[in-house]
Design a protein around this motif. Structure first.
Motif, PDB file in Angstrom:
ATOM      1  N   HIS A  91       8.499   8.456  15.039  1.00 14.09           N
ATOM      2  CA  HIS A  91       8.420   9.762  14.306  1.00 14.09           C
ATOM      3  C   HIS A  91       7.127   9.639  13.383  1.00 14.09           C
ATOM      4  CE1 HIS A  91      12.614   8.932  14.265  1.00 14.09           C
ATOM      5  NE2 HIS A  91      12.796   9.819  15.157  1.00 14.09           N
ATOM      6  N   ASP A  92       6.514  10.614  13.295  1.00  9.74           N
ATOM      7  CA  ASP A  92       5.151  10.688  12.442  1.00  9.74           C
ATOM      8  C   ASP A  92       5.198  11.077  11.098  1.00  9.74           C
ATOM      9  OD1 ASP A  92       5.638  13.408  13.251  1.00  9.74           O
ATOM     10  OD2 ASP A  92       3.732  13.616  14.269  1.00  9.74           O
ATOM     11  N   ASP A  93       6.488  11.694  10.629  1.00  6.23           N
ATOM     12  CA  ASP A  93       6.701  12.048   9.248  1.00  6.23           C
ATOM     13  C   ASP A  93       6.819  11.088   8.471  1.00  6.23           C
ATOM     14  OD1 ASP A  93       7.003  13.702   7.110  1.00  6.23           O
ATOM     15  OD2 ASP A  93       9.090  14.521   7.715  1.00  6.23           O
ATOM     16  N   THR A  94       5.947  10.213   7.880  1.00  9.34           N
ATOM     17  CA  THR A  94       5.961   9.260   7.070  1.00  9.34           C
ATOM     18  C   THR A  94       5.326   9.199   5.779  1.00  9.34           C
ATOM     19  OG1 THR A  94       3.966   8.074   8.043  1.00  9.34           O
ATOM     20  CG2 THR A  94       6.566   7.583   9.148  1.00  9.34           C
ATOM     21  N   VAL A  95       5.605   8.546   4.734  1.00 14.34           N
ATOM     22  CA  VAL A  95       4.901   8.424   3.377  1.00 14.34           C
ATOM     23  C   VAL A  95       4.691   7.043   3.113  1.00 14.34           C
ATOM     24  CG1 VAL A  95       7.312   8.578   2.269  1.00 14.34           C
ATOM     25  CG2 VAL A  95       4.997   9.457   1.145  1.00 14.34           C
ATOM     26  N   LYS A  96       3.878   6.838   2.525  1.00 11.89           N
ATOM     27  CA  LYS A  96       3.225   5.330   2.256  1.00 11.89           C
ATOM     28  C   LYS A  96       3.840   5.025   0.598  1.00 11.89           C
ATOM     29  CE  LYS A  96      -1.115   2.983   0.810  1.00 11.89           C
ATOM     30  NZ  LYS A  96      -2.505   3.000   0.772  1.00 11.89           N
ATOM     31  N   LEU A  97       4.551   3.937   0.469  1.00 12.97           N
ATOM     32  CA  LEU A  97       5.146   3.463  -0.526  1.00 12.97           C
ATOM     33  C   LEU A  97       4.328   2.836  -1.474  1.00 12.97           C
ATOM     34  CD1 LEU A  97       8.593   2.209   1.235  1.00 12.97           C
ATOM     35  CD2 LEU A  97       7.892   4.539   0.188  1.00 12.97           C
ATOM     36  N   LEU A  98       4.470   2.999  -2.538  1.00 14.44           N
ATOM     37  CA  LEU A  98       3.792   2.099  -3.582  1.00 14.44           C
ATOM     38  C   LEU A  98       4.567   0.812  -3.647  1.00 14.44           C
ATOM     39  CD1 LEU A  98       1.647   1.692  -6.071  1.00 14.44           C
ATOM     40  CD2 LEU A  98       3.561   2.644  -7.435  1.00 14.44           C
ATOM     41  N   THR A  99       3.681  -0.344  -3.378  1.00  9.47           N
ATOM     42  CA  THR A  99       4.298  -1.832  -3.354  1.00  9.47           C
ATOM     43  C   THR A  99       3.701  -2.663  -4.493  1.00  9.47           C
ATOM     44  OG1 THR A  99       2.708  -2.401  -1.831  1.00  9.47           O
ATOM     45  CG2 THR A  99       4.733  -1.802  -0.959  1.00  9.47           C
ATOM     46  N   THR A 100       4.290  -3.518  -5.041  1.00  9.70           N
ATOM     47  CA  THR A 100       3.831  -4.213  -6.043  1.00  9.70           C
ATOM     48  C   THR A 100       3.603  -5.714  -5.727  1.00  9.70           C
ATOM     49  OG1 THR A 100       6.088  -4.604  -7.074  1.00  9.70           O
ATOM     50  CG2 THR A 100       4.570  -2.913  -7.925  1.00  9.70           C
ATOM     51  N   PHE A 101       2.998  -6.787  -6.423  1.00  7.57           N
ATOM     52  CA  PHE A 101       2.556  -7.983  -6.157  1.00  7.57           C
ATOM     53  C   PHE A 101       2.946  -8.790  -7.270  1.00  7.57           C
ATOM     54  CE2 PHE A 101      -0.061 -11.781  -5.453  1.00  7.57           C
ATOM     55  CZ  PHE A 101       0.621 -12.274  -4.273  1.00  7.57           C
ATOM     56  N   ALA A 102       3.469  -9.723  -7.151  1.00 10.70           N
ATOM     57  CA  ALA A 102       3.747 -10.717  -8.423  1.00 10.70           C
ATOM     58  C   ALA A 102       3.709 -12.156  -7.989  1.00 10.70           C
ATOM     59  CB  ALA A 102       4.860 -10.411  -9.085  1.00 10.70           C
TER      60      ALA A 102
END
Length: 103
Positions: free
Chosen positions: A62-73
């Motif tokens: 599927h090409d209907d994707t959304v980029k997620l906000l990720t965090t790093f700690a």
């Protein structure tokens, strides 16, 4: 940009080595998380930062994707240090409004 050269066996000589053709070293690349709006699958894509905003296709096609906000700690163990103490709060008077109009 970093180029890597390594020793490889020379097919024309018995037991001798030669340098390989320089190859571009990409190094570790950032990982970007995406969610597919069609199937709900969450997946990661490793790509250069220059391509961070490019669209991604989910593993199911599927090409209907959304980029997620990720965090790093990170959490440090040891190291001999303790967190610096926070400064004491500044006295502000008193009362319900912080001392601005109450006595």
């Amino acid at each position: 940009m970093i180029f890597i050269r390594e020793y490889v066996p020379d097919p024309g000589s018995a037991g001798e080595t030669r340098f390989s053709t320089p190859t571009r070293y990409a190094g570790p690349m950032p990982s970007y998380a995406f969610r597919c709006r069609s199937c709900g699958d969450t997946f990661e894509v490793n790509r250069p930062m220059a391509q961070s905003s490019d669209p991604a296709v989910c593993p199911h096609g599927h090409d209907d994707t959304v980029k997620l906000l990720t965090t790093f700690a990170t959490v440090s163990r040891g190291g001999g240090g303790t967190p610096a103490p926070s400064p004491a709060p500044t006295p502000s008077g008193g009362g319900c409004c912080g001392g601005g109009c109450c006595a």
